[in-house]
Design a protein around this motif. Structure first.
Motif, PDB file in Angstrom:
ATOM      1  N   ALA A   1      54.380  29.733  43.250  1.00  0.00           N
ATOM      2  CA  ALA A   1      55.611  29.526  44.014  1.00  0.00           C
ATOM      3  C   ALA A   1      56.832  30.033  43.247  1.00  0.00           C
ATOM      4  N   GLU A   2      56.828  29.820  41.947  1.00  0.00           N
ATOM      5  CA  GLU A   2      57.956  30.282  41.122  1.00  0.00           C
ATOM      6  C   GLU A   2      58.019  31.810  41.100  1.00  0.00           C
ATOM      7  N   LEU A   3      56.856  32.452  41.025  1.00  0.00           N
ATOM      8  CA  LEU A   3      56.831  33.913  41.041  1.00  0.00           C
ATOM      9  C   LEU A   3      57.378  34.455  42.360  1.00  0.00           C
ATOM     10  N   LEU A   4      56.985  33.818  43.467  1.00  0.00           N
ATOM     11  CA  LEU A   4      57.401  34.294  44.784  1.00  0.00           C
ATOM     12  C   LEU A   4      58.891  34.082  45.043  1.00  0.00           C
TER      13      LEU A   4
ATOM     14  N   ASP B   1      49.284  38.584  52.822  1.00  0.00           N
ATOM     15  CA  ASP B   1      48.282  37.549  53.075  1.00  0.00           C
ATOM     16  C   ASP B   1      48.603  36.396  52.126  1.00  0.00           C
ATOM     17  N   THR B   2      48.935  35.223  52.687  1.00  0.00           N
ATOM     18  CA  THR B   2      49.387  34.105  51.854  1.00  0.00           C
ATOM     19  C   THR B   2      48.450  32.904  51.973  1.00  0.00           C
ATOM     20  N   PRO B   3      48.588  31.935  51.073  1.00  0.00           N
ATOM     21  CA  PRO B   3      47.775  30.718  51.190  1.00  0.00           C
ATOM     22  C   PRO B   3      48.133  29.932  52.452  1.00  0.00           C
ATOM     23  N   PRO B   4      47.268  29.004  52.870  1.00  0.00           N
ATOM     24  CA  PRO B   4      47.580  28.152  54.024  1.00  0.00           C
ATOM     25  C   PRO B   4      48.888  27.384  53.818  1.00  0.00           C
ATOM     26  N   VAL B   5      49.652  27.274  54.875  1.00  0.00           N
ATOM     27  CA  VAL B   5      51.001  26.718  54.765  1.00  0.00           C
ATOM     28  C   VAL B   5      51.006  25.217  54.454  1.00  0.00           C
ATOM     29  N   LEU B   6      49.981  24.493  54.866  1.00  0.00           N
ATOM     30  CA  LEU B   6      49.947  23.053  54.611  1.00  0.00           C
ATOM     31  C   LEU B   6      49.405  22.711  53.228  1.00  0.00           C
ATOM     32  N   ALA B   7      48.737  23.669  52.589  1.00  0.00           N
ATOM     33  CA  ALA B   7      48.095  23.391  51.303  1.00  0.00           C
ATOM     34  C   ALA B   7      49.089  23.422  50.144  1.00  0.00           C
ATOM     35  N   VAL B   8      49.936  24.450  50.121  1.00  0.00           N
ATOM     36  CA  VAL B   8      50.894  24.639  49.026  1.00  0.00           C
ATOM     37  C   VAL B   8      52.193  25.199  49.605  1.00  0.00           C
ATOM     38  N   THR B   9      53.221  25.294  48.773  1.00  0.00           N
ATOM     39  CA  THR B   9      54.528  25.736  49.264  1.00  0.00           C
ATOM     40  C   THR B   9      54.692  27.251  49.287  1.00  0.00           C
ATOM     41  N   ASP B  10      53.711  27.992  48.783  1.00  0.00           N
ATOM     42  CA  ASP B  10      53.841  29.442  48.642  1.00  0.00           C
ATOM     43  C   ASP B  10      54.246  30.126  49.952  1.00  0.00           C
ATOM     44  N   ALA B  11      53.577  29.762  51.048  1.00  0.00           N
ATOM     45  CA  ALA B  11      53.829  30.419  52.327  1.00  0.00           C
ATOM     46  C   ALA B  11      55.253  30.181  52.804  1.00  0.00           C
ATOM     47  N   GLN B  12      55.757  28.962  52.624  1.00  0.00           N
ATOM     48  CA  GLN B  12      57.134  28.669  53.024  1.00  0.00           C
ATOM     49  C   GLN B  12      58.122  29.477  52.197  1.00  0.00           C
ATOM     50  N   VAL B  13      57.847  29.593  50.905  1.00  0.00           N
ATOM     51  CA  VAL B  13      58.721  30.378  50.021  1.00  0.00           C
ATOM     52  C   VAL B  13      58.763  31.826  50.478  1.00  0.00           C
ATOM     53  N   LEU B  14      57.617  32.398  50.770  1.00  0.00           N
ATOM     54  CA  LEU B  14      57.548  33.803  51.164  1.00  0.00           C
ATOM     55  C   LEU B  14      58.096  34.024  52.574  1.00  0.00           C
ATOM     56  N   ALA B  15      57.916  33.038  53.448  1.00  0.00           N
ATOM     57  CA  ALA B  15      58.422  33.163  54.818  1.00  0.00           C
ATOM     58  C   ALA B  15      59.929  33.352  54.833  1.00  0.00           C
TER      59      ALA B  15
ATOM     60  N   SER C   1      58.522  43.537  57.131  1.00  0.00           N
ATOM     61  CA  SER C   1      57.563  42.699  56.408  1.00  0.00           C
ATOM     62  C   SER C   1      57.043  41.586  57.308  1.00  0.00           C
ATOM     63  N   ILE C   2      55.732  41.387  57.259  1.00  0.00           N
ATOM     64  CA  ILE C   2      55.070  40.346  58.037  1.00  0.00           C
ATOM     65  C   ILE C   2      54.210  39.511  57.101  1.00  0.00           C
ATOM     66  N   MET C   3      54.303  38.214  57.241  1.00  0.00           N
ATOM     67  CA  MET C   3      53.475  37.292  56.473  1.00  0.00           C
ATOM     68  C   MET C   3      52.424  36.691  57.398  1.00  0.00           C
ATOM     69  N   VAL C   4      51.169  36.677  56.955  1.00  0.00           N
ATOM     70  CA  VAL C   4      50.093  36.081  57.745  1.00  0.00           C
ATOM     71  C   VAL C   4      49.588  34.851  56.997  1.00  0.00           C
ATOM     72  N   THR C   5      49.596  33.711  57.680  1.00  0.00           N
ATOM     73  CA  THR C   5      49.157  32.466  57.059  1.00  0.00           C
ATOM     74  C   THR C   5      48.367  31.642  58.066  1.00  0.00           C
ATOM     75  N   SER C   6      47.930  30.470  57.652  1.00  0.00           N
ATOM     76  CA  SER C   6      47.196  29.554  58.518  1.00  0.00           C
ATOM     77  C   SER C   6      47.600  28.136  58.143  1.00  0.00           C
ATOM     78  N   SER C   7      47.152  27.167  58.921  1.00  0.00           N
ATOM     79  CA  SER C   7      47.470  25.783  58.577  1.00  0.00           C
ATOM     80  C   SER C   7      46.591  25.297  57.430  1.00  0.00           C
ATOM     81  N   GLY C   8      45.310  25.698  57.453  1.00  0.00           N
ATOM     82  CA  GLY C   8      44.371  25.287  56.411  1.00  0.00           C
ATOM     83  C   GLY C   8      43.438  26.417  56.044  1.00  0.00           C
ATOM     84  N   PRO C   9      42.506  26.177  55.128  1.00  0.00           N
ATOM     85  CA  PRO C   9      41.583  27.227  54.683  1.00  0.00           C
ATOM     86  C   PRO C   9      40.501  27.520  55.717  1.00  0.00           C
TER      87      PRO C   9
END
Length: 223
Positions: A128-131, A153-167, A39-47
């Motif tokens: 975030a709760e779902l992830l 494909d996840t939201p930007p890491v600095l915008a919300v916590t979703d990417a950190q949760v999935l990482a 599994s690979i997660m792709v994210t960015s710092s911002g939109p």
């Protein structure tokens, strides 16, 4: 950017940009020689930095290599994969996580051999709760049974916590930054947040760097 430009690895597989995506694929493969990267997660710092385009094209080049790949639109804030692949988004990832439908009921085969798509589905109030739910753990077990590689494909890491949760649940992460747009401080902060997770930061893709007559250039380097 139109769909043809977004999916250059499909529409023009021999182009210089497609070759850069293949180089990224090669480097990812080399980075995981000691373990099976599932599994690979792709994210960015911002939109607006190109992470969704990168995720989609990486999914295509891995599928072109013969791996059975599932691309999951896990950006529950601003999903775009259904636009990129001209699909409906009535049901999808969120539908599976909330146990309304099974993965096999909502997954879309693509017109690229070995590549399936899972759109986001209805945007939920609690991404975030779902992830971080038990349902997400069960989802990963399920997809690993059907696919060689899952790309999120996840939201930007600095915008919300979703990417950190999935990482924390993925084997590796790719961070996308945009040349001339992403602030160095933001890129460094995003890198630090990802390095603090259990997942491995595989590298950084430098997007939108102008080189000669090509308007998009991708650089892969371990950080």
């Amino acid at each position: 950017m139109n769909t043809k430009r977004k999916l250059v690895t499909k529409t023009d597989p021999k182009s210089p940009i497609s070759e850069q995506y293949k180089t990224i694929r090669t480097n990812i493969n080399f980075s995981s020689v000691d373990r099976d990267l599932r599994s690979i997660m792709v994210t960015s710092s911002g939109p607006g930095e190109g992470k969704s385009t990168t995720a989609a094209n990486l999914a295509v080049v891995f599928a072109q290599q013969g791996k059975n790949v599932l691309l999951v639109d896990a950006d529950m804030r601003k999903p775009t994969a259904h636009y990129t692949f001209n699909l409906t988004n009535t049901f999808g990832f969120t539908t599976v996580l909330t146990r309304q439908k099974t993965l096999r009921e909502v997954v879309h085969p693509s017109d690229v051999d070995h590549l399936d798509l899972l759109t986001c589905g209805p945007v939920p109030p609690n991404p975030a709760e779902l992830l971080s739910s038990r349902s997400m753990e069960e989802f990963l077990v399920d997809v690993y049974g059907d696919y060689d590689l899952v790309i999120f494909d996840t939201p930007p890491v600095l915008a919300v916590t979703d990417a950190q949760v999935l990482a924390n649940q993925c084997d590796g992460t790719v961070l996308v930054v945009s040349s001339g747009t992403t602030e160095i401080e933001s890129a460094q902060k995003a890198r630090d947040l990802l390095q603090a997770t259990k997942g491995k930061l595989l590298g950084v893709v430098l997007n939108n760097r102008e080189v000669k007559d090509t308007s998009y250039y991708y650089y892969y380097g371990k950080k």
